[in-house]
Design an enzyme around this catalytic site. Sequence first.
Site, short mmCIF file in Angstrom:
data_model
loop_
_atom_site.label_atom_id
_atom_site.label_comp_id
_atom_site.label_asym_id
_atom_site.label_seq_id
_atom_site.Cartn_x
_atom_site.Cartn_y
_atom_site.Cartn_z
N TYR A 129 39.53 29.13 49.67
CA TYR A 129 39.08 30.36 49.00
C TYR A 129 37.57 30.45 49.23
CZ TYR A 129 39.12 33.77 45.11
OH TYR A 129 38.99 34.89 44.35
N ARG A 182 35.64 45.42 53.84
CA ARG A 182 34.51 44.85 53.07
C ARG A 182 34.94 43.45 52.64
NH1 ARG A 182 34.60 42.15 48.92
NH2 ARG A 182 34.79 43.50 47.12
N LYS A 200 43.87 34.37 48.90
CA LYS A 200 44.23 34.86 47.55
C LYS A 200 45.66 34.41 47.21
CE LYS A 200 40.59 37.46 46.35
NZ LYS A 200 39.87 37.47 45.08
N GLU A 271 42.82 44.40 48.17
CA GLU A 271 41.72 43.43 48.19
C GLU A 271 40.71 43.77 49.27
OE1 GLU A 271 41.84 40.68 45.89
OE2 GLU A 271 39.74 40.60 46.50
N ASP A 272 39.46 43.77 48.90
CA ASP A 272 38.35 43.90 49.85
C ASP A 272 38.43 45.14 50.73
OD1 ASP A 272 37.56 41.66 48.56
OD2 ASP A 272 37.31 40.41 50.33
N ASP A 294 42.04 44.36 42.93
CA ASP A 294 41.45 43.14 42.37
C ASP A 294 39.93 43.25 42.23
OD1 ASP A 294 41.40 40.43 41.56
OD2 ASP A 294 40.90 39.83 43.60
N ASP A 295 39.29 43.85 43.22
CA ASP A 295 37.82 43.91 43.19
C ASP A 295 37.32 44.83 42.07
OD1 ASP A 295 37.21 42.26 45.58
OD2 ASP A 295 38.54 43.75 46.47
N ASN A 445 29.78 37.06 46.75
CA ASN A 445 30.34 36.00 47.59
C ASN A 445 30.11 36.30 49.06
OD1 ASN A 445 31.59 34.64 45.35
ND2 ASN A 445 33.07 36.30 45.30
N ASN A 490 34.62 34.36 38.74
CA ASN A 490 35.38 34.83 39.90
C ASN A 490 36.71 35.39 39.42
OD1 ASN A 490 37.26 34.64 42.29
ND2 ASN A 490 35.33 34.03 43.23
N1 LIG Z 1 32.80 37.13 41.74
C1 LIG Z 1 33.82 37.93 41.93
O1 LIG Z 1 34.91 37.73 41.37
C2 LIG Z 1 33.69 39.11 42.82
C3 LIG Z 1 32.60 39.28 43.61
N2 LIG Z 1 32.50 40.37 44.42
C4 LIG Z 1 31.33 40.45 45.29
O2 LIG Z 1 30.55 41.56 44.95
C5 LIG Z 1 29.90 42.03 46.10
C6 LIG Z 1 30.00 43.53 46.13
O3 LIG Z 1 31.35 43.93 46.25
P1 LIG Z 1 31.72 45.50 46.22
O4 LIG Z 1 31.23 46.12 44.97
O5 LIG Z 1 33.15 45.63 46.51
O6 LIG Z 1 30.86 46.00 47.46
P2 LIG Z 1 30.37 47.44 47.80
O7 LIG Z 1 29.98 47.43 49.21
O8 LIG Z 1 31.38 48.43 47.33
O9 LIG Z 1 29.05 47.63 46.91
C7 LIG Z 1 27.83 47.01 47.11
C8 LIG Z 1 26.80 47.71 46.24
O10 LIG Z 1 25.59 46.97 46.30
C9 LIG Z 1 24.51 47.87 46.48
N3 LIG Z 1 23.40 47.22 47.15
C10 LIG Z 1 23.29 46.89 48.47
N4 LIG Z 1 22.07 46.38 48.72
C11 LIG Z 1 21.41 46.37 47.55
C12 LIG Z 1 20.10 45.96 47.16
N5 LIG Z 1 19.26 45.46 48.05
N6 LIG Z 1 19.74 46.11 45.88
C13 LIG Z 1 20.59 46.61 44.97
N7 LIG Z 1 21.85 47.01 45.26
C14 LIG Z 1 22.24 46.89 46.54
C15 LIG Z 1 25.08 49.00 47.30
O11 LIG Z 1 24.30 50.18 47.17
C16 LIG Z 1 26.46 49.13 46.67
O12 LIG Z 1 26.37 49.95 45.54
C17 LIG Z 1 30.49 41.29 47.28
O13 LIG Z 1 29.59 40.29 47.70
C18 LIG Z 1 31.72 40.65 46.73
O14 LIG Z 1 31.98 39.40 47.34
C19 LIG Z 1 33.45 41.34 44.45
C20 LIG Z 1 34.57 41.22 43.69
C21 LIG Z 1 34.80 40.06 42.86
C1 LIG Z 2 36.17 37.27 44.79
C2 LIG Z 2 36.39 38.53 45.47
O1 LIG Z 2 37.42 39.15 45.31
C3 LIG Z 2 35.37 39.07 46.33
O2 LIG Z 2 34.29 38.48 46.44
O3 LIG Z 2 35.62 40.11 46.93
MG LIG Z 3 37.71 40.64 46.77
#
Ligand SMILES: NC(=O)C1=CN([C@@H]2O[C@H](COP(=O)(O)OP(=O)(O)OC[C@H]3O[C@@H](n4cnc5c(N)ncnc54)[C@H](O)[C@@H]3O)[C@@H](O)[C@H]2O)C=CC1
Ligand SMILES: CC(=O)C(=O)O
Ligand SMILES: [Mg+2]
Length: 603
Positions: A129, A182, A200, A271-272, A294-295, A445, A490
């Site tokens: 993962y 993504r 996953k 997902e993603d 999930d996201d 991540n 997470n």
């Molecule tokens: N810990 C967890 O369980 C999860 C973590 N994530 C992580 O969250 C991150 C984002 O995922 P999504 O929202 O789906 O991506 P996304 O691409 O939909 O959104 C990214 C956002 O970040 C903003 N952004 C980009 N550069 C920036 C900067 N320099 N300053 C401020 N904002 C900025 C963008 O404008 C956009 O609004 C990924 O790295 C993903 O791995 C996502 C889902 C679950």
């Molecule tokens: C953990 C997860 O779903 C993500 O980073 O997109």
């Molecule tokens: Mg994800």
Amino acid sequence: MWKLARFAATSLARSRRFSTAIPGPCMVHKRGADILHDPWFNKDTGFPLTERDRLGLRGLLPPRVISFEHQYERFMNSYRSLEKNTRGQSDKFISLAKWRILNRLHDRNETLYYRVLIDNIKEFAPIIYTPTVGLVCQNYSGLYRRPRGMYFSAKDKGEMMSMIYNWPANQVDMIVLTDGSRILGLGDLGVQGIGIPIGKLDMYVAAAGMNPQRILPVMLDVGTNNQKLLEDPLYLGVRQPRLEGEEYLAVVDEFMEAVHARWPKAIVQFEDFQMKWAFETLYRYRKKFCMFNDDIQGTAGVALAGLLGTVRAQGRPLSDFVNQKIVVVGAGSAGLGVLKMAVQAVSRMSGCSETAAKSQFYLIDKNGLVTTERSNLDPAAVPFAKHQSDLEGLAEGASIIEVVKKIKPHVLVGLSGVGGIFNEEVLKAMRESVSTKPAIFAMSNPTMNAECTATDAFNHAGENIVFASGSPFENVNLGDGKFGHVNQANNMYLFPGIGLGTLLSGARLITDGMLQEAAECLASYMTEEDIHKGILYPSIDCIRNVTAEVGAAVLRAAVVEGLAEGHGDVGSKELAHMSKEDTVGYVRENMWFPEYSPLVHEK
Ligand SMILES: NC(=O)C1=CN([C@@H]2O[C@H](COP(=O)(O)OP(=O)(O)OC[C@H]3O[C@@H](n4cnc5c(N)ncnc54)[C@H](O)[C@@H]3O)[C@@H](O)[C@H]2O)C=CC1
Ligand SMILES: CC(=O)C(=O)O
Ligand SMILES: [Mg+2]
């Protein structure tokens, strides 16, 4: 609400290790070498002699029968040798070597693979993962040896209804679907994103006890806009730019129809997907099919549980959540999902409207603070844009440091995908937080994309903080025998329970109510004692216990909403009569556990 429901931290797996009870028989339609080459049934050298006779395996294996325990030990010994032999190599080399040895076992013998995974989940989750799965996706074309899951491409239009019958299993309960647009914070990885559904679903088996014969990772390859991949001669996906608009939706529609024609109750986890399609597909399908994103939804529940934990960590009653100032950096599917669920929680707790509940939240994207002044604002972000009157002197597009200095938030959440944007200046500004225990959630991540490292957070923001990251970091040594605890925020703490609870309920939809119960269950899992030490989430070692609780909460919510139709021999009436404890027991009993079953040949 918010009752404490903590279980003993011993993993279920350990208590069941190598039991002597004989598991029920398993029907197999193959014989001889075909069985040895099928990882679902293969026991390698573990086939007893009588079974070798019955299944035409005699002579196809070395004569000595090796016990499961011995096979397990043998694998772990090779794993430890690999660790020793790769010492001094780069982290990337070591991580991929570890992934390869696990993947080879996965390809060969699923029973043994899932057993070592369950028993060593804390050690192996970072390989199968996040973070290693990100590296695997980036290098997928080179690492590819044999297929896993199904691939539906833009070239399969009109064929999907028949293609779905190519999958060899009669029943599929859980599908994880991506279009690779993504992948974690790594962007568009096209077909190489298949590693994410595989990882996953490995977590579904390890954490929820989903039967691995009934899971299906799926890649919807609609092209890629990643120029480097399009030019890579090894790239395995369709070499065309991504489909857009109606053409794109027609492919997803056809896939969803095909899946549900063959397996009407299969649950599909999206997902993603890049944000526009993440929201669009969620609204398009959630009232029609059993699915969730999930996201957007899993992450929201995990983050909400953590945010509520930070209130308790400050020694304040949960009702104080309505007064917490929270800055969310990242206005994508994850950040907006978190905001939506957190605002709903504030509104529920305080009895105020959702509009009023938004006043404590600040949203920042790549162009800075999001306000109503912004032109071309994504419609999904509009509800969270700050009005001129609420700006407290901040301007449209204000930077993270400007917002943190002005607002002095209780919590700073990172879901931007941008590594290191919580820099020294931002972290030091968090020392001025109005909270007695400021919280920093660097949730992006994989590890390289985390908004800050755990060490930087404790060094710059102070030892008194609560820290959580999306990918694992070691606890931070603060000297004098003290350690800064690192939480892993997470969605793995929720999605397995959402899937399993929904499956066992027999519900055909996944509602907000079911997701809310899942989040509340996780929020109430930790004791006050742990929370005061800054421990907001359980250790991954007890993820099966967490999933049993979360799954039961989801199942009971489905019963309350009148959606539970029952599963297998257990009907809706029986589910409705189960107490809370009975439901947890029922979920637990239905978790698949890897043991060699006697194989019975059936023509
Ligand atoms: N810990 C967890 O369980 C999860 C973590 N994530 C992580 O969250 C991150 C984002 O995922 P999504 O929202 O789906 O991506 P996304 O691409 O939909 O959104 C990214 C956002 O970040 C903003 N952004 C980009 N550069 C920036 C900067 N320099 N300053 C401020 N904002 C900025 C963008 O404008 C956009 O609004 C990924 O790295 C993903 O791995 C996502 C889902 C679950
Ligand atoms: C953990 C997860 O779903 C993500 O980073 O997109
Ligand atoms: Mg994800």
